[in-house]
Design a protein around this motif. Structure first.
Motif, PDB file in Angstrom:
ATOM      1  N   LEU A  47       9.758 -12.975 -59.985  1.00  0.00           N
ATOM      2  CA  LEU A  47      10.896 -12.192 -59.504  1.00  0.00           C
ATOM      3  C   LEU A  47      10.821 -10.736 -59.946  1.00  0.00           C
ATOM      4  O   LEU A  47      11.326  -9.847 -59.258  1.00  0.00           O
ATOM      5  N   THR A  48      10.167 -10.476 -61.057  1.00  0.00           N
ATOM      6  CA  THR A  48       9.925  -9.093 -61.485  1.00  0.00           C
ATOM      7  C   THR A  48       9.033  -8.382 -60.476  1.00  0.00           C
ATOM      8  O   THR A  48       9.253  -7.213 -60.155  1.00  0.00           O
ATOM      9  N   VAL A  49       8.056  -9.091 -59.941  1.00  0.00           N
ATOM     10  CA  VAL A  49       7.170  -8.542 -58.914  1.00  0.00           C
ATOM     11  C   VAL A  49       7.966  -8.238 -57.639  1.00  0.00           C
ATOM     12  O   VAL A  49       7.757  -7.208 -56.989  1.00  0.00           O
ATOM     13  N   VAL A  50       8.883  -9.124 -57.284  1.00  0.00           N
ATOM     14  CA  VAL A  50       9.725  -8.915 -56.097  1.00  0.00           C
ATOM     15  C   VAL A  50      10.569  -7.660 -56.269  1.00  0.00           C
ATOM     16  O   VAL A  50      10.605  -6.787 -55.394  1.00  0.00           O
ATOM     17  N   THR A  51      11.245  -7.553 -57.389  1.00  0.00           N
ATOM     18  CA  THR A  51      12.102  -6.393 -57.648  1.00  0.00           C
ATOM     19  C   THR A  51      11.302  -5.101 -57.623  1.00  0.00           C
ATOM     20  O   THR A  51      11.738  -4.098 -57.039  1.00  0.00           O
ATOM     21  N   ALA A  52      10.127  -5.107 -58.212  1.00  0.00           N
ATOM     22  CA  ALA A  52       9.280  -3.912 -58.233  1.00  0.00           C
ATOM     23  C   ALA A  52       8.883  -3.495 -56.817  1.00  0.00           C
ATOM     24  O   ALA A  52       8.870  -2.303 -56.492  1.00  0.00           O
ATOM     25  N   ALA A  53       8.586  -4.453 -55.961  1.00  0.00           N
ATOM     26  CA  ALA A  53       8.207  -4.133 -54.578  1.00  0.00           C
ATOM     27  C   ALA A  53       9.364  -3.472 -53.837  1.00  0.00           C
ATOM     28  O   ALA A  53       9.159  -2.496 -53.102  1.00  0.00           O
ATOM     29  N   ARG A  99       3.361 -10.204 -50.425  1.00  0.00           N
ATOM     30  CA  ARG A  99       1.933 -10.075 -50.764  1.00  0.00           C
ATOM     31  C   ARG A  99       1.727 -10.139 -52.278  1.00  0.00           C
ATOM     32  O   ARG A  99       0.869 -10.870 -52.778  1.00  0.00           O
ATOM     33  N   ASN A 100       2.531  -9.404 -53.027  1.00  0.00           N
ATOM     34  CA  ASN A 100       2.374  -9.361 -54.478  1.00  0.00           C
ATOM     35  C   ASN A 100       2.677 -10.709 -55.133  1.00  0.00           C
ATOM     36  O   ASN A 100       1.997 -11.113 -56.078  1.00  0.00           O
ATOM     37  N   VAL A 101       3.684 -11.411 -54.630  1.00  0.00           N
ATOM     38  CA  VAL A 101       4.001 -12.742 -55.148  1.00  0.00           C
ATOM     39  C   VAL A 101       2.838 -13.696 -54.887  1.00  0.00           C
ATOM     40  O   VAL A 101       2.415 -14.456 -55.766  1.00  0.00           O
ATOM     41  N   LEU A 102       2.300 -13.656 -53.672  1.00  0.00           N
ATOM     42  CA  LEU A 102       1.203 -14.568 -53.332  1.00  0.00           C
ATOM     43  C   LEU A 102      -0.079 -14.220 -54.086  1.00  0.00           C
ATOM     44  O   LEU A 102      -0.847 -15.114 -54.457  1.00  0.00           O
ATOM     45  N   LEU A 110       8.026 -19.635 -50.852  1.00  0.00           N
ATOM     46  CA  LEU A 110       7.783 -20.655 -51.861  1.00  0.00           C
ATOM     47  C   LEU A 110       6.778 -21.695 -51.355  1.00  0.00           C
ATOM     48  O   LEU A 110       5.900 -22.128 -52.104  1.00  0.00           O
ATOM     49  N   SER A 111       6.876 -22.059 -50.085  1.00  0.00           N
ATOM     50  CA  SER A 111       5.926 -23.036 -49.554  1.00  0.00           C
ATOM     51  C   SER A 111       4.507 -22.480 -49.581  1.00  0.00           C
ATOM     52  O   SER A 111       3.549 -23.216 -49.836  1.00  0.00           O
ATOM     53  N   HIS A 112       4.348 -21.175 -49.358  1.00  0.00           N
ATOM     54  CA  HIS A 112       3.014 -20.562 -49.413  1.00  0.00           C
ATOM     55  C   HIS A 112       2.535 -20.370 -50.855  1.00  0.00           C
ATOM     56  O   HIS A 112       1.330 -20.359 -51.101  1.00  0.00           O
ATOM     57  N   VAL A 113       3.457 -20.222 -51.783  1.00  0.00           N
ATOM     58  CA  VAL A 113       3.074 -20.180 -53.193  1.00  0.00           C
ATOM     59  C   VAL A 113       2.479 -21.531 -53.581  1.00  0.00           C
ATOM     60  O   VAL A 113       1.446 -21.606 -54.241  1.00  0.00           O
ATOM     61  N   MET A 114       3.143 -22.597 -53.138  1.00  0.00           N
ATOM     62  CA  MET A 114       2.713 -23.946 -53.492  1.00  0.00           C
ATOM     63  C   MET A 114       1.464 -24.383 -52.736  1.00  0.00           C
ATOM     64  O   MET A 114       0.621 -25.069 -53.282  1.00  0.00           O
TER      65      MET A 114
END
Length: 185
Positions: free
Chosen positions: A63-69, A86-89, A159-163
């Motif tokens: 979530l830190t990555v999300v906020t930064a984006a 992109r950054n989360v993945l 989330l499904s793509h993270v998993m």
């Protein structure tokens, strides 16, 4: 978080990554940290609470990555979404803890995988709350319940793509951004 809690979660993550969840015991954590087993229990609770704490600590990194984006793209919501996805993945690709949890063999003694797959309420709520806060500064045509639905769809999809990734982080980010443009139009 206290320094001891941080240390417990760090040692736990390393044990999970190196040896699996079954290697994590309160006695082992206490020995690794040079504290009593009761001190570990007092700090994190029982093993199910430890599992949840590890997952939520890792979620915080994502979530830190999300906020930064979103902070990097204050004037373009779609570019913020593209960068966040992109950054989360990309973070997920190289995340040893995530891979250790997801690749746990069937029947393994794990309390972690359900927290990422079937008992995701806390995880989803936290992620949706962060995305909702990030979107507040943009002029969007959606609001209220419709915006909540759009956020839910996007967060669940990511989330499904993270998993279980099905494409590169960039290609998936482009696809999610296309869908977000349709949802938020």
């Amino acid at each position: 978080m206290t320094p001891l809690r941080d240390a417990i979660l760090s040692v736990t993550a390393k044990l999970i990554t190196d040896q699996g969840w079954q290697a994590v015991t309160m006695a082992r954590l206490a020995a690794e940290l040079g504290v009593s087993r009761q001190t570990v229990y007092n700090e994190v609770g029982a093993k199910p609470q430890l599992a949840e704490a590890v997952v939520l600590a890792e979620l915080d990194r994502f979530l830190t990555v999300v906020t930064a984006a979103f902070d990097e793209h204050p004037d373009d919501v779609l570019e913020a979404i593209r960068a966040a996805v992109r950054n989360v993945l990309e973070l997920a690709q190289g995340n040893a803890l995530l891979h250790a949890v997801v690749s746990a063999t069937h029947g393994a003694n794990t309390e972690l995988l359900p927290l990422l797959t079937t008992h995701t309420e806390g995880l989803l709520d936290a992620a949706k709350a962060v995305v909702s806060r990030c979107l507040q500064s943009y002029a969007l045509s959606l609001g209220g319940q419709e915006l909540d639905i759009a956020i839910d769809l996007i967060v669940r999809h990511v989330l499904s793509h993270v998993m279980q990734p099905s494409s590169s982080p960039t290609a998936t980010a482009d696809a999610v951004t296309w869908a977000a443009a349709k949802l938020l139009a």
